[in-house]
Scaffold this active site. Sequence first.
Site, PDB file in Angstrom:
ATOM      1  N   VAL A  10       5.986 -69.438  -5.132  1.00  0.00           N
ATOM      2  CA  VAL A  10       7.415 -69.438  -4.846  1.00  0.00           C
ATOM      3  C   VAL A  10       7.923 -68.007  -4.700  1.00  0.00           C
ATOM      4  O   VAL A  10       7.325 -67.052  -5.187  1.00  0.00           O
ATOM      5  CB  VAL A  10       8.219 -70.168  -5.950  1.00  0.00           C
ATOM      6  N   SER A  11       9.035 -67.851  -3.993  1.00  0.00           N
ATOM      7  CA  SER A  11       9.729 -66.582  -3.843  1.00  0.00           C
ATOM      8  C   SER A  11       8.792 -65.522  -3.269  1.00  0.00           C
ATOM      9  O   SER A  11       8.179 -65.723  -2.233  1.00  0.00           O
ATOM     10  CB  SER A  11      10.340 -66.163  -5.181  1.00  0.00           C
ATOM     11  N   ASN A  12       8.641 -64.368  -3.951  1.00  0.00           N
ATOM     12  CA  ASN A  12       7.735 -63.342  -3.443  1.00  0.00           C
ATOM     13  C   ASN A  12       6.310 -63.846  -3.359  1.00  0.00           C
ATOM     14  O   ASN A  12       5.548 -63.469  -2.462  1.00  0.00           O
ATOM     15  CB  ASN A  12       7.781 -62.104  -4.340  1.00  0.00           C
ATOM     16  N   GLY A  15       6.116 -65.874  -0.209  1.00  0.00           N
ATOM     17  CA  GLY A  15       6.022 -64.991   0.946  1.00  0.00           C
ATOM     18  C   GLY A  15       4.648 -64.373   1.075  1.00  0.00           C
ATOM     19  O   GLY A  15       4.128 -64.180   2.183  1.00  0.00           O
ATOM     20  N   SER A  22       7.758 -72.423  -1.754  1.00  0.00           N
ATOM     21  CA  SER A  22       9.162 -72.674  -2.054  1.00  0.00           C
ATOM     22  C   SER A  22       9.921 -71.363  -1.970  1.00  0.00           C
ATOM     23  O   SER A  22       9.439 -70.332  -2.437  1.00  0.00           O
ATOM     24  CB  SER A  22       9.290 -73.269  -3.459  1.00  0.00           C
TER      25      SER A  22
END
Length: 702
Positions: free
Chosen positions: A294-296, A299, A319
């Site tokens: 999720v998040s970083n 990415g 996510s």
Amino acid sequence: MTRLLLCALIGATGFALTACKDGKPPFNERPDFVQGDIRQNWYDGVTDDLLTAGLGASGLASTPAPAFDDPLNPTPAELRRLAIYNNYRALVDTASGGGYGTFFGPQVGASGEGLIAGEEYLAYMSVPGTDVPVTVMAQVPDAFDPRRPCMVTAPSSGSRGIYGAIGTAGEWGLKKGCAVVYTDKGTGTGSHNLETGAAQRLDGTLTEAGEPVQFRADLSAAERADFSATWPNRFAWKHAHSKANPEADWGRHVLRSIEFGFYVLNEKFGRELGNGETLLTINPKNTLVIASSVSNGGGSSVRAAEQDQHGLIDGVAVSEPNVNPTVDTGFTIRQGDGPVISNHSRSLLDYTTALAVYQGCANQAPAIRDIAPLNSTFNPPAVGENICNSLANKGLVSGATLDDRATDALRILNEEFRIQPEQNLLAPVHFGLAVAQSISMTYANAYGRAGVEDRICELSLAATGAGGGVTPLSGTVEAALFSASNGIPPTAGVNIVYDGAAGQPTHLAASASPSSSQPDYGLDALLCLRSLASGQDAVTGGDLTGEAAELADAIAGGISEVRASGNLRGKPAVFVTGRSDAILPINHTSRPYYGLNQRVEGHQSNLRYYEILNAHHLDVLNGFPGVADRYVPLHHYYFQALDLVWANLTGKQPLPPSQVVRTVPRGDIGTPLSEANLPGIDPDPDAGDRIVFVDNQLRIPE
């Protein structure tokens, strides 16, 4: 069986560890990027385990946090337990009625407290171009079946350390019986006390000796002494001050964590030949690999899939991913009958510095001032008014009254920076938690490859006292940094200090700019960061000159290194993102990435985008009144995304079309969340709920 036939049966994938050379079968070889020893521990699933560090589901949800027997000298096991406790609770809402124990949690779908036995392998690794260590870890549950091998990536969210995805990708993968591979992505705590020289070993314990540690500033002993003589009690931090721009390598970190996972699995399960060599029997051809987090971390897995030249990754499920899509002005975004958005895909530093500058004033806008959850708790109205006054004095907001100025600040964020109105209610609490301020400071340093000695915009890191002045960090707090820090100050007792504040170096939140006589959250420093992000003077609009111009150019170069291509190589992929995300605004992250992907891959794309209404970035806030009644856990839909990708890869189940998922907030927080609040992702959504890309426009239903 001949060696050539064995090679043919295994199949060359291009993967370094599985390639057959000169007709020789692929033996399991330790990757050359692994540095030092690999630490291995087995956890019995009773007294300690992979997922909960022996705390179990109830222990993760309970307070107080686990304590150390000797607070000045915690053991590696104690540090690990507290790190897992804190990282789990930072990303997952464990409050009663919010879905924990019903829709997600270690105990869901498991027996008892959800403890998972297995082995954990921990090491340092490197990537070309920098000698800053990156932490990598593989967890192999005892339930892992080498006949049906699977692997899930779990790069840390935010700037967290190695256990930063334990409650997200870690939980899902371990409960599936998959190996889970983690990396801190070159971030993590990695603190370096410039006064004492103390830094964290791989296991989180502190040392002042010249042994391998997670991070040390690139300063000689004399340079460090000179710096501390002028700026005492300061810290350097790995993400901000490694001079490595770690985000540029996040995709490579994930790919190398997968290679590390294959090495570990074959050391454990590979076919021993009796001559000291082990045949590599678990490889990308026979192993299902899902890139996730999720998040970083999300990415990072997206970037890994884009860079996956050797077919290591089979699918992607992420996510709220922190992606900086390559700017493509050839398409627009439109939500319902709202404005057509062409200025999408701003970089993280661009929109975050804007939030850092304007949100403190916008918090006082009549439209949100009295209804935004926790606004008055975290944001003193007097400071907000001072920020508005300072902005007005510089000509950056208009209006004669506080209400007018705050309303204009909110307008700037919504209309000029295209931050969706759905994010307005949660933006104040994030400002109060210094989210935008911390990201702005850390990423400006990272993108510009600056060192701690550069003190960009006169900002540094240190503990502060009641009046905001710099103080030494207590020994017990420093000893726990590995377990308590989120990797991006302010965190765990270390704050951002404005060295240029009026009077003396002061905690940024309590500081007054030299141009102001009242505390205005060090607005001059935040405007300095904004100038570096935009490449223009944030006040005058003029060009930067001298060292500021050079630094802005370096930062722009660093940002260009992290831009995502949008090419997922046809892999089945799912993004889930909350429409109310107030940290990573959707018009600059998930939405434009999906549009870019449609432009790049066209009909070959297998990406689906699910936008969840009444969901946001930090589920942990759902445990607070004012948030719990309005929002639902995005975490639940993240696990659905993983389930969908798994079903697609294992059973060829089609991924549902991209869609808006219309959740129902519970309102009364005394009533637990139920399936009525959390409708599933629809395999055949109504036309009015489908997200479509038509005529070079991404159309999002209202």
